[in-house]
Design a protein around this motif. Structure first.
Motif, PDB file in Angstrom:
ATOM      1  N   UNK A 114       7.876   3.054  -8.971  1.00  0.00           N
ATOM      2  CA  UNK A 114       9.372   2.597  -8.788  1.00  0.00           C
ATOM      3  C   UNK A 114       9.433   2.621  -7.136  1.00  0.00           C
ATOM      4  N   UNK A 115       8.626   3.191  -6.465  1.00  0.00           N
ATOM      5  CA  UNK A 115       8.686   3.257  -4.999  1.00  0.00           C
ATOM      6  C   UNK A 115       8.064   2.162  -4.194  1.00  0.00           C
ATOM      7  N   UNK A 116       7.322   1.345  -5.147  1.00  0.00           N
ATOM      8  CA  UNK A 116       6.700  -0.026  -4.487  1.00  0.00           C
ATOM      9  C   UNK A 116       7.694  -1.105  -4.669  1.00  0.00           C
ATOM     10  N   UNK A 117       7.652  -1.948  -3.580  1.00  0.00           N
ATOM     11  CA  UNK A 117       8.506  -3.186  -3.423  1.00  0.00           C
ATOM     12  C   UNK A 117       7.748  -4.427  -3.058  1.00  0.00           C
ATOM     13  N   UNK A 118       8.073  -5.629  -3.575  1.00  0.00           N
ATOM     14  CA  UNK A 118       7.478  -6.847  -2.963  1.00  0.00           C
ATOM     15  C   UNK A 118       7.978  -6.838  -1.633  1.00  0.00           C
ATOM     16  N   UNK A 119       6.694  -7.644  -0.949  1.00  0.00           N
ATOM     17  CA  UNK A 119       7.123  -7.922   0.564  1.00  0.00           C
ATOM     18  C   UNK A 119       7.439  -9.251   0.865  1.00  0.00           C
TER      19      UNK A 119
END
Length: 270
Positions: A114-119
């Motif tokens: 949940x700490x990843x986001x789409x660029x």
């Protein structure tokens, strides 16, 4: 023999040789439930959605699994793409590529999905898929999946994206190419890791901080009354991150771990 868990070998490409972080794991163990938990992050989040991207997408996991599960088969060391349709073959390969790439990233960075986001798409040039900030260092990863025997085209695409001079400077950009198999094809699945040299660059953590705050919002909605919950959400929605406040007295307990103080209950599994 078909299984529900597989263990995919990690191969370090020459471009990533000698980078210690990639040597932390030689295999990626993943089950089918995890695969879809990560793969769903491939989907787009509608602009009107206010909850965190991660929470919204996790709600779509059952639908994705119901549609695509029959086209994916595991053995102890291989993932098979069972689709016969050219378009769905590509789709399945991409989903598995996202899943293995993000699972590998959480392992080597010792962090949560949940700490990843789409660029977001830049003004010009190519860009990678996902990013996260850890200890004031930003990491970007490109994920790919294929059933083709050769991956040179994908490798070149990742390298070209990483060398885009219009992109902001980050600590580390790397790529993960997942090689699936067709039924009856010899050999086993592999994940190829590509890299450019890490740089000592301090990241702006606001975007990742915002992602985390929205993730916490879903949990806080269960323990805070509307008055205090709105005090938390309203500044967050207006991007005033430093104005977000949580009433510590609303938590039943707190505990200390590794020198940090945490609010809420701690579940110990052993």
């Amino acid at each position: 023999m078909s299984t529900s868990v597989t263990n995919i070998e990690v191969i370090i490409d020459e471009t990533a040789a000698g980078v210690a972080i990639f040597e932390r794991f030689s295999h990626i163990e993943i089950n089918k439930g995890e695969l879809f938990k990560y793969a769903v992050m491939h989907l787009e989040v509608p602009p009107h959605i206010k909850e965190s991207d991660f929470d919204y997408l996790q709600g779509k996991v059952p639908a994705m699994e119901a549609i695509q599960l029959e086209f994916i088969e595991f053995t102890g060391d291989t993932i098979y793409n069972l689709s016969k349709d050219d378009r769905n073959i590509t789709s399945i390969s991409e989903l598995v590529g996202v899943a293995l790439g993000l699972k590998y990233s959480t392992l080597i960075l010792n962090t949560n999905p949940n700490k990843f986001k789409k660029i977001g798409k830049p003004v010009k040039g190519k860009y990678l898929d996902y990013s996260t900030v850890l200890n004031s260092k930003e990491y970007e990863v490109e994920t790919k999946g294929t059933i083709k025997k050769h991956h040179s085209a994908m490798k070149n695409d990742i390298i070209n994206k990483k060398t885009n001079t219009s992109l902001k400077a980050v600590h580390l950009r790397y790529g993960v190419i997942s090689k699936l198999k067709r039924i009856g094809e010899p050999g086993k699945s592999k994940c190829i890791i590509l890299d450019d040299p890490p740089q000592d660059i301090i990241a702006n953590e606001d975007e990742i901080f915002k992602t985390q705050l929205w993730a916490y919002a879903s949990f806080l909605s269960y323990i805070l009354d509307s008055k205090y919950y709105n005090r938390y959400v309203k500044p967050l929605a207006k991007n005033r991150l430093r104005s977000v406040r949580i009433n510590n007295k609303k938590f039943f307990t707190k505990y200390s771990f590794n020198g940090n103080l945490y609010y809420g209950e701690c579940l110990i599994i052993g």
